[in-house]
Design a protein around this motif. Structure first.
Motif, short mmCIF file in Angstrom:
data_model
loop_
_atom_site.label_atom_id
_atom_site.label_comp_id
_atom_site.label_asym_id
_atom_site.label_seq_id
_atom_site.Cartn_x
_atom_site.Cartn_y
_atom_site.Cartn_z
N SER A 106 23.11 -9.67 -23.36
CA SER A 106 22.01 -10.51 -22.89
C SER A 106 21.31 -9.83 -21.72
N PRO A 107 19.98 -9.85 -21.70
CA PRO A 107 19.25 -9.22 -20.59
C PRO A 107 19.44 -9.94 -19.27
N VAL A 108 19.85 -11.22 -19.30
CA VAL A 108 19.92 -11.99 -18.06
C VAL A 108 21.34 -12.11 -17.49
N VAL A 109 22.32 -11.54 -18.17
CA VAL A 109 23.68 -11.52 -17.64
C VAL A 109 23.73 -10.61 -16.41
N HIS A 110 24.49 -11.00 -15.41
CA HIS A 110 24.65 -10.16 -14.22
C HIS A 110 25.58 -8.99 -14.52
N ALA A 111 25.26 -7.85 -13.94
CA ALA A 111 26.08 -6.66 -14.15
C ALA A 111 27.52 -6.90 -13.73
N SER A 112 27.72 -7.66 -12.66
CA SER A 112 29.08 -7.91 -12.16
C SER A 112 29.93 -8.72 -13.12
N ASP A 113 29.30 -9.38 -14.10
CA ASP A 113 30.04 -10.21 -15.06
C ASP A 113 30.47 -9.46 -16.31
N LEU A 114 30.12 -8.20 -16.42
CA LEU A 114 30.47 -7.45 -17.63
C LEU A 114 31.95 -7.11 -17.67
N ALA A 115 32.53 -7.26 -18.85
CA ALA A 115 33.89 -6.78 -19.09
C ALA A 115 33.85 -5.26 -19.25
N ALA A 116 34.99 -4.63 -19.18
CA ALA A 116 35.06 -3.17 -19.25
C ALA A 116 34.46 -2.62 -20.54
N ASP A 117 34.76 -3.29 -21.67
CA ASP A 117 34.23 -2.78 -22.94
C ASP A 117 32.72 -2.99 -23.03
N GLU A 118 32.20 -4.05 -22.41
CA GLU A 118 30.76 -4.28 -22.40
C GLU A 118 30.05 -3.23 -21.56
N LEU A 119 30.64 -2.87 -20.45
CA LEU A 119 30.06 -1.84 -19.59
C LEU A 119 30.02 -0.50 -20.34
N THR A 120 31.07 -0.22 -21.09
CA THR A 120 31.10 1.01 -21.88
C THR A 120 30.02 0.99 -22.95
N ARG A 121 29.85 -0.15 -23.62
CA ARG A 121 28.79 -0.26 -24.63
C ARG A 121 27.42 -0.04 -24.01
N LEU A 122 27.21 -0.57 -22.82
CA LEU A 122 25.91 -0.42 -22.17
C LEU A 122 25.68 1.03 -21.76
N PHE A 123 26.70 1.69 -21.26
CA PHE A 123 26.58 3.11 -20.91
C PHE A 123 26.21 3.93 -22.15
N ASP A 124 26.95 3.73 -23.23
CA ASP A 124 26.69 4.48 -24.46
C ASP A 124 25.28 4.20 -24.99
N ALA A 125 24.86 2.93 -24.96
CA ALA A 125 23.54 2.57 -25.47
C ALA A 125 22.44 3.18 -24.61
N THR A 126 22.65 3.23 -23.30
CA THR A 126 21.64 3.78 -22.40
C THR A 126 21.43 5.27 -22.68
N VAL A 127 22.51 6.02 -22.70
CA VAL A 127 22.41 7.46 -22.91
C VAL A 127 21.87 7.77 -24.30
N THR A 128 22.39 7.08 -25.32
CA THR A 128 21.98 7.34 -26.70
C THR A 128 20.52 6.97 -26.93
N THR A 129 20.10 5.81 -26.42
CA THR A 129 18.72 5.36 -26.64
C THR A 129 17.72 6.28 -25.97
N ILE A 130 17.94 6.64 -24.72
CA ILE A 130 16.98 7.48 -24.01
C ILE A 130 16.94 8.89 -24.57
N ASN A 131 18.09 9.49 -24.79
CA ASN A 131 18.10 10.86 -25.33
C ASN A 131 17.61 10.91 -26.77
N GLY A 132 17.93 9.87 -27.54
CA GLY A 132 17.43 9.82 -28.92
C GLY A 132 15.92 9.70 -28.96
#
Length: 285
Positions: free
Chosen positions: A193-219
């Protein structure tokens, strides 16, 4: 708003065509675009381009030890003039070409025109000895497209932050080069969700966001590379999966893509993919 993938493709085309060319003329049609009044673009006439690079969403034309840094702002862009000018729109087309605010002439190359289509002047140009003298460059955080970008860089922007994910993604001090469109695409890819606070992310969610950020921008950078600058904006729009797709079916889950209010603009998301079916408000309360 131009974002890092399109600005990278623009920088690469300009680097290929302009490196080694001398600036023959600099015609500033809108004086408000010049941010270093004692060093206008015309002060570089006669100097040769030694390279063109990018800092976040900003363009950097190097002339030896001097730099012409260009902020494209919200609606700015560049186009070639002369024989390389884009085809004018047909009479039936709704949008006329945006006005040219600055024209740079180069030997043996067509003029390079910088345009701005907004209701206010957002295009800005600085002539500096160090790009970091431009405040918008000095404040930039790490760039997800940088080969040296690490998980530690990413965690430094997100871990423990009581701030919405979309806001952090677009915060240039945290991550350079991401705006409204690619933040929507990243969050959709990460199923967050775009409105969830970063501090509320679980470890696996943070990893998904990292992977999506790098993959989306570089792709996106890889996909835009080699596209003529006159077609970069339409190519970006055509590639979006959720951004700008209000009312269409999500390509992943089939749910209807919806708008929600974010800051002073509107963004898009897929409720089924990202918010557990919750519909976000259209207007800020």
């Amino acid at each position: 708003m131009p974002e890092s993938p399109e600005v990278q493709a623009l920088a690469e085309e300009l680097d290929a065509r302009l490196t080694g060319r001398a600036l023959s003329d600099a015609d500033v049609l809108e004086f408000r675009t010049t941010k270093t009044r004692t060093r206008p673009p015309a002060s570089l006439v006669g100097q040769r381009v030694t390279g063109v690079t990018r800092h976040g969403k900003l363009l950097d034309l190097a002339f030896g030890p001097q730099h012409l840094v260009v902020s494209l702002g919200r609606h700015g862009w560049a186009r070639w003039g002369g024989a390389d000018a884009a085809e004018p729109p047909a009479a039936s087309d709704a949008a006329a070409p945006p006005p040219t605010l600055v024209t740079l002439g180069f030997d043996e190359e067509p003029a390079l025109e910088f345009t701005d289509a907004g209701g206010w002047v957002s295009l800005g140009l600085w002539v500096v000895d160090d790009p970091a003298a431009v405040p918008a460059v000095a404040k930039l955080g790490p760039d997800p497209a940088d080969p040296a970008f690490s998980r530690d860089d990413f965690d430094g922007a997100f871990v423990g932050r009581r701030k919405q994910l979309k806001a952090v993604l677009q915060e240039q001090e945290s991550l350079a080069g991401i705006g409204n469109a690619y933040s929507d695409e990243i969050l959709h890819a990460a199923k967050l969700s775009p409105v969830v606070h970063a501090s509320d992310l679980a470890a696996d969610e943070l990893t998904r966001l990292f992977d999506a950020t790098v993959t989306t921008i570089n792709g996106a950078i890889d996909a835009r590379r080699g596209v003529p600058i006159a077609r970069l904006k339409e190519t970006k729009v055509a590639a979006m999966r959720v951004h700008g797709r209000t009312g269409e079916a999500c390509p992943v889950c089939g749910d209807t893509i919806r708008d929600f209010s974010f800051a002073s603009t509107t963004a898009q998301y897929s409720p089924d993919c990202q918010t557990g079916g919750e519909v976000l408000p259209l207007k800020s309360s």
